[in-house]
Motif scaffolding. Structure first.
Motif, short mmCIF file in Angstrom:
data_model
loop_
_atom_site.label_atom_id
_atom_site.label_comp_id
_atom_site.label_asym_id
_atom_site.label_seq_id
_atom_site.Cartn_x
_atom_site.Cartn_y
_atom_site.Cartn_z
N ARG A 1 25.35 33.05 38.81
CA ARG A 1 26.79 33.29 38.93
C ARG A 1 27.25 34.08 37.70
O ARG A 1 26.76 33.85 36.60
CB ARG A 1 27.56 31.98 39.06
N ASP B 1 30.75 36.28 35.79
CA ASP B 1 32.15 36.70 35.77
C ASP B 1 32.18 38.21 35.99
O ASP B 1 31.38 38.95 35.42
CB ASP B 1 32.79 36.35 34.42
N TRP B 2 33.12 38.64 36.83
CA TRP B 2 33.19 40.06 37.15
C TRP B 2 33.71 40.84 35.96
O TRP B 2 34.59 40.39 35.22
CB TRP B 2 34.08 40.28 38.37
N GLN C 1 35.27 43.79 35.91
CA GLN C 1 36.53 44.50 36.09
C GLN C 1 37.70 43.55 35.89
O GLN C 1 37.57 42.34 36.08
CB GLN C 1 36.58 45.13 37.49
N ILE D 1 40.81 43.39 40.81
CA ILE D 1 40.10 42.73 41.90
C ILE D 1 41.10 42.12 42.88
O ILE D 1 40.97 42.25 44.10
CB ILE D 1 39.17 41.64 41.34
N HIS E 1 38.59 37.51 50.87
CA HIS E 1 37.35 37.76 50.13
C HIS E 1 36.38 36.58 50.20
O HIS E 1 35.17 36.76 50.01
CB HIS E 1 37.66 38.09 48.68
N TRP F 1 31.79 35.36 46.69
CA TRP F 1 32.71 34.94 45.64
C TRP F 1 32.95 33.45 45.74
O TRP F 1 33.35 32.93 46.79
CB TRP F 1 34.03 35.70 45.77
N ARG G 1 34.14 33.60 40.79
CA ARG G 1 32.91 34.12 40.18
C ARG G 1 32.01 34.70 41.26
O ARG G 1 32.08 34.31 42.43
CB ARG G 1 32.18 33.02 39.40
N PHE G 2 31.19 35.65 40.86
CA PHE G 2 30.31 36.35 41.78
C PHE G 2 28.96 35.63 41.79
O PHE G 2 28.30 35.50 40.76
CB PHE G 2 30.15 37.80 41.35
N LYS H 1 25.45 43.69 43.28
CA LYS H 1 26.59 43.89 42.37
C LYS H 1 27.26 45.23 42.64
O LYS H 1 28.50 45.34 42.62
CB LYS H 1 26.12 43.80 40.92
N ALA I 1 29.55 45.12 45.72
CA ALA I 1 30.87 44.54 45.44
C ALA I 1 31.74 45.52 44.66
O ALA I 1 32.93 45.69 44.96
CB ALA I 1 30.71 43.24 44.67
N GLY I 2 31.15 46.20 43.67
CA GLY I 2 31.92 47.15 42.88
C GLY I 2 32.42 48.32 43.69
O GLY I 2 33.58 48.74 43.56
#
Length: 284
Positions: free
Chosen positions: A73, A75-76, A78, A83, A95, A124, A128-129, A259, A262-263
């Motif tokens: 896991r 933290d993103w 951006q 987001i 999401h 998500w 958190r991712f 990743k 998602a971005g």
């Protein structure tokens, strides 16, 4: 007796008859050559043992015989406001329903001879991712991997992929059918990011591969990344007893793909390029 044999050969030659020359005796094979050939035959007979390596460490916990599971896991990077704004534009596609997925396979041709040896999925959880990966270290573990992945999906899941509609989803459908399991992807909404990227930047960028999209949209430049084309060799080498080093690099490559998915999705949403996801048609 030898004089008589010589006289007969002379008479045959004079009468025009052709006879084969006596076969010369083979010289004895040198001992070092004979030993080398014997060693080669032993190695060939041993098969996988000739690739034996001490580096056999595959990341993760073994949740079934031959099936490895990893979870991380993060933290993103951006800003949260960016987001949140992106997710707001995707409503009612909340999401929490998104599942980014990507497979690593034994080839790019598809068909019944191609199988996925790694399935990565990301979603998500509490802001958190989360990245989860399944890796099979034996052929027999494929059914366990397919069952585990199916458990990550629900009726309202929205799949997110890059060229997954044409490649990953059909390939998995084939593997589920061959394993005599229901295809859990059937009927799910599916957002394939390749299509909005092509619609917006085809002819502008040099190509629309994920590596190009992630570089252009989110500034990701991969270093020491194992090319996807080398993934099949990494897994097959491991199966034959070889090193797990490149297989671990495949896992890093797969995680970065998730990743980047998602971005790129967030950036496309903020640019107003995200269409409503379509449900996956039945693949027969």
């Amino acid at each position: 007796m030898s004089a008589l044999a010589g006289k007969l050969r002379q008479l045959r030659a004079q009468s025009g008859q052709v006879t084969a020359s006596p076969v010369a005796a083979r010289p004895a094979m040198p001992a070092n050559v004979r030993n080398l050939l014997l060693r080669h035959a032993q190695i060939k007979q041993q098969g996988p043992a000739r690739l034996a390596s001490r580096d056999r460490d595959v990341a993760g916990d073994e949740i079934a015989p031959g099936l490895r599971y990893t979870e991380a896991r993060m933290d993103w990077l951006q800003p949260p406001a960016l987001i949140d704004a992106a997710f707001a534009r995707m409503e009612p596609m909340h999401h929490d329903r998104l599942l980014h997925f990507d497979t690593e396979t034994t080839g790019l041709a598809g068909g019944t001879g191609t199988r996925a040896f790694m399935i990565g999925a990301a979603d998500w959880i509490d802001g958190r991712f989360r990245i989860r990966q399944l890796t099979i270290t034996s052929m027999a573990a494929e059914t366990a991997m397919l069952r585990t992945f199916a458990g990550w999906l629900s009726d309202d899941t929205v799949l997110v992929s890059y060229n997954g509609k044409c490649y990953d989803a059909p390939l998995l459908a084939t593997r589920y059918r061959l394993a005599r399991l229901a295809n859990p992807l059937h009927g799910l909404a599916h957002l394939d990011l390749l299509h909005p990227v092509r619609r917006r930047w085809k002819g502008v960028w040099e190509n629309c591969r994920l590596a190009t999209a992630e570089r252009q949209l989110i500034g990701v430049v991969r270093e020491d990344d194992l090319p996807g084309a080398e993934a099949p060799a990494a897994w097959l080498t491991y199966l034959k007893g070889g090193s797990a080093a490149n297989l671990r690099r495949v896992a890093h490559h797969n995680a970065q793909d998730l990743k980047s998915l998602a971005g790129v999705l967030i950036q496309l949403s903020n640019l107003g390029e995200i269409p409503p996801p379509r449900r996956v048609r039945k693949i027969t």
